[in-house]
Design an enzyme around this catalytic site. Structure first.
Site, PDB file in Angstrom:
ATOM      1  N   ASP A 282       0.874  -1.172   0.000  1.00 45.39           N
ATOM      2  CA  ASP A 282       0.000   0.000   0.000  1.00 45.39           C
ATOM      3  C   ASP A 282       0.918   1.231   0.000  1.00 45.39           C
ATOM      4  O   ASP A 282       2.140   1.124   0.157  1.00 45.39           O
ATOM      5  CB  ASP A 282      -0.961  -0.006   1.192  1.00 45.39           C
ATOM      6  CG  ASP A 282      -2.199   0.858   0.891  1.00 45.39           C
ATOM      7  OD1 ASP A 282      -2.150   1.676  -0.052  1.00 45.39           O
ATOM      8  OD2 ASP A 282      -3.213   0.727   1.601  1.00 45.39           O
TER       9      ASP A 282
HETATM   10  C1  NOJ Z   1      -3.966   3.957   0.087  1.00 39.99           C
HETATM   11  C2  NOJ Z   1      -5.148   3.063   0.216  1.00 39.99           C
HETATM   12  O1  NOJ Z   1      -5.097   2.352   1.441  1.00 39.99           O
HETATM   13  C3  NOJ Z   1      -5.294   2.059  -0.908  1.00 39.99           C
HETATM   14  O2  NOJ Z   1      -6.521   1.402  -0.776  1.00 39.99           O
HETATM   15  C4  NOJ Z   1      -5.160   2.748  -2.235  1.00 39.99           C
HETATM   16  O3  NOJ Z   1      -5.342   1.804  -3.274  1.00 39.99           O
HETATM   17  C5  NOJ Z   1      -3.804   3.405  -2.306  1.00 39.99           C
HETATM   18  N1  NOJ Z   1      -3.705   4.402  -1.252  1.00 39.99           N
HETATM   19  C6  NOJ Z   1      -3.542   4.054  -3.658  1.00 39.99           C
HETATM   20  O4  NOJ Z   1      -4.296   5.189  -3.823  1.00 39.99           O
END
Ligand code: NOJ
Length: 739
Positions: A282
């Site tokens: 993430d």
């Molecule tokens: C953080 C989020 O937790 C995740 O779900 C998302 O896909 C990513 N950022 C990318 O934007």
């Protein structure tokens, strides 16, 4: 040849062809990797964000472009549209080996056509509609240069304080697993590489939904039983459906950050489940292992993440800055680096990007697909199916066509932005149908008046008097309240999940007019609204219903669509009851009807029951359940039993019932929940029509993660229950399992 044999032969031919393609791609990947330097390999694992979003630790945009040209970047997120993706892809093609970039984006519930938020769609329990919604999102995104969406989120979530409950399928493992598979199929189609599909991501691996106290990014501590039985199955369903990628999560799990968690990524996902796709971190989660206190510095974080099975580093800069040295120092084996690179390159070949790096970036297709009106029709269909009728006193709804004067009131009644919800990419806000607009265009001859009463958030009651004056002249009041779009989603945890601002006071002021009040509620999570729950005449829970939201709500209000949605998550009476799930344990001191029992597992200031239970949802017609039969009261080994019953529409209009099958394992090596969902069917019936509905029960249905930490069914008695909601069981039977 019999059809069955022909189908088998075709299946075998496909399997052979797929196998041959696998081998061909494997060879191409191997050939390419022979030419790659360690730095170029590391480049494939580095993912950067485009200019729309940059985090505090992001490098400058110009540096990013230079890195792409130098072959130091494998993927970009947040670059959208044919023009931009072409421009950036062209830079990658200037690198020595001309390896194309993967473009990824959070296409969560639509790209241009906005569908209901995922939790809302889950309330439809409609796998076809959910799959179609994901397919359309993919079709639009893929026409705009995107190869890969960061969806579906398949985290089981039982704490509505957590803002991200909005992005998933709710609290239930069985329903969540079905939806995970439907969404993966929808995004990816049958085969990767078609230009109307994108790669899916099962996220966030794993147990992110169980963050302590619903606080985002927080720690998770849970038993192996809970992990395997409740939280992992939707991920397994996503792998079985072919999910091309996984994203790990921000949380620690029993003390180990998910990103550095070898048990999750290496042993379970890539080991036991034989997963062939790749894992992206993430955003910054590799570097976050430093503040977690699990990695000493960024270099240590890089080593721990890749050795644990995290293949791509999203905006973390750990791999790009430290992996090459770590490989040289022997802290990361070349084979580990190669495995990550191989997985990523494989997907680039599978998508056809080496044949044509621009195949998703076609301006004519972008224009045509993004103006396809059939997408709005699908958005309306799933929005209607997502709406849950929570309450309908004296059958106030549907509103009769001859209703003369309807007052539409409320901070969200004419909002377009709030109907879209969070995670909107290219939604055309100006074309979102608001609730009052939808009501106006469906109301026939009725006279519609409108007053906002207060702005979204409802901080002030200044406009209440005018709104009450407007409402007093009407025959019925429709009040649109709820959370604003930005109150749920990432980093949107709340300690107080009541209606924001003075919205319940607004309701009370309107109710005091003596007119019937229908409350339409928008939200990305279960809210607490006790006054409304007690006193409103009707409550329509519409979630954030998307571009066609106003039409969907109006169709439900006027009975053009008979509501069929059922709650995919429990609605508590208060935050104090959280976490609250229908799949609870009995305790040694269960609550009984007996009076004067003090020492029971209960509160002294509240009942234990929720305000609205999992699976609850009303219809404008009535359904009767009867004639239950079980093909055999005993089941041995791999035998199957059939549970059947008659479902009748005993009301006056046609409607759809979602019948639910629950079971309880009465005595076992590990105590079992009092109810677990094990099946459901959506049955559409005309008035007076009866249909026999059947469920098959087999060993799988009875299995759980037992005291030996293995899946299996134990001999003994099972209680089978069929009903209209988890708290509305209509029929039941006993089954004995003999091993
Ligand atoms: C953080 C989020 O937790 C995740 O779900 C998302 O896909 C990513 N950022 C990318 O934007």
């Amino acid at each position: 040849m019999k059809t069955r044999h022909i189908a088998a032969a075709i299946g075998a031919a496909f399997a052979l062809a797929a196998h041959a393609q696998d081998a061909r791609i494997d060879r191409k990947v191997a050939d390419l990797m022979k030419q790659m330097t360690v730095a170029e390999k590391v480049g494939q694992l580095h993912q950067l964000s485009g200019r729309q979003f940059t985090g505090p630790t992001s490098s400058a945009y110009a540096d990013k472009l230079a890195d792409i040209r130098a072959g130091k970047v494998g993927s970009m997120l947040n670059v959208t549209g044919v023009a931009d993706t072409r421009e950036i892809q062209a830079l990658a093609l200037q690198s020595r080996l001309k390896i194309p970039l993967l473009f990824s984006l959070d296409v969560i519930h639509g790209y241009k056509t906005v569908f209901p938020v995922p939790l809302g769609e889950a309330a439809s329990w409609d796998m076809e509609a959910i799959e179609l919604s994901a397919h359309i999102a993919a079709r639009e995104a893929a026409a705009a240069g995107i190869h890969w969406t960061f969806a579906p989120m398949v985290d089981v979530a039982r704490d509505p304080r957590w803002g991200r409950v909005m992005e998933g399928a709710g609290e239930d493992t069985y329903l969540g697993s079905q939806i995970a598979a439907a969404r993966v199929h929808g995004f990816q189609g049958r085969k990767l590489g078609a230009t109307d599909s994108v790669m899916a991501t099962a996220k966030h691996f794993a147990a992110y939904g169980a963050a302590i106290a619903g606080r985002d990014y927080n720690a998770v501590d849970m038993s192996e039983q809970q992990l395997h039985e409740v939280y992992l199955p939707p991920f397994k369903a996503a792998t079985d459906a072919g999910a091309a990628t996984f994203m790990n999560s921000f949380n620690t799990l029993n003390g180990i950050p998910a990103t550095g968690n070898a048990m999750l990524q290496r042993d379970i996902l890539k080991g036991a489940w034989k997963y062939k796709g790749f894992v992206v971190s993430d955003w910054g989660s590799v570097r976050e292992m430093v503040p977690h206190g699990y990695a000493a510095d960024l270099s240590d974080a890089a080593v721990k993440a890749i050795n644990a099975g995290s293949d791509m580093d999203m905006e973390g800069y750990a791999y790009t800055q430290h992996l090459e040295a770590a490989v040289k120092a022997g802290k990361v084996k070349m084979a580990t680096l190669d495995d990550a690179v191989r997985r990523i390159l494989y997907k680039k070949f599978e998508l056809g990007l080496f044949d044509d790096p621009y195949r998703y970036s076609d301006a004519a297709r972008e224009k045509a697909v993004l103006s396809d009106q059939s997408h709005r029709t699908a958005a309306l269909d799933v929005a209607q199916k997502s709406i849950v009728l929570l309450k309908n006193e004296n059958k106030l709804l549907p509103l009769p066509r001859e209703a003369k004067r309807i007052a539409v009131i409320g901070p969200l009644a004419d909002s377009q932005r709030d109907l879209e919800g969070g995670w909107v990419v290219q939604g055309e806000r100006a074309k979102v149908v608001s609730i009052v607009e939808g009501i106006r265009s469906h109301a026939g001859k009725a006279e519609i008046s409108y007053a906002q009463a207060c702005a979204p958030g409802c901080a002030s009651s200044e406009g209440f008097a005018d709104a009450v004056a407007t409402a007093s002249k009407a025959d019925v009041i429709v009040l649109a309240v709820g959370e604003t779009w930005d109150m749920s989603g990432e980093a949107k945890s709340r300690t107080d999940i009541t209606l924001p601002g003075q919205q319940e006071a607004l309701f009370s002021a309107l109710k005091a007019t003596g007119k019937p009040v229908v409350v339409v509620m928008l939200a990305g999570r279960p809210l607490v609204f006790n006054t409304i729950a007690d006193k409103a005449d009707a409550i329509v829970y519409a979630w954030f219903p998307g571009s066609e939201g106003g039409n969907a709500v109006a169709n439900v209000l006027f009975g053009d669509y008979n509501p069929s949605g059922k709650l995919p998550i429990t609605f508590p009476r208060s935050v104090g009851q959280i976490p609250l799930s229908y799949a609870q344990y009995n305790t040694g001191r269960p609550v009984t009807d007996e009076k004067n029992v003090v020492y029971k597992s209960a509160y002294i200031d509240s009942v234990n029951t929720p305000r609205y239970a999992f699976g609850h949802g009303l219809s404008y017609t009535d359904f009767k359940y009867g004639g239950l039969t079980l093909s055999s009261p005993k089941l041995a080994g791999t035998q199957k039993a059939t549970l059947s019953f008659d479902l009748s529409n005993s009301g006056k209009v046609e409607g759809t019932e979602i019948v639910q099958l629950y079971l309880r394992d009465m005595v076992s090596s590990v105590v079992r929940p009092v109810k677990e969902l094990k099946g459901f069917q959506k049955v559409h019936l005309k008035p007076g029509e009866t249909r026999r509905v059947s469920f098959t029960i087999d060993r799988d249905t009875l299995s759980f993660f037992n005291s030996q930490l293995k899946w299996g069914a134990e001999a003994g008695d099972f209680h089978l229950m069929v009903g209209s909601a988890s708290d509305d069981i209509r029929l039941s039977a006993q089954l004995e399992y003999l091993r």
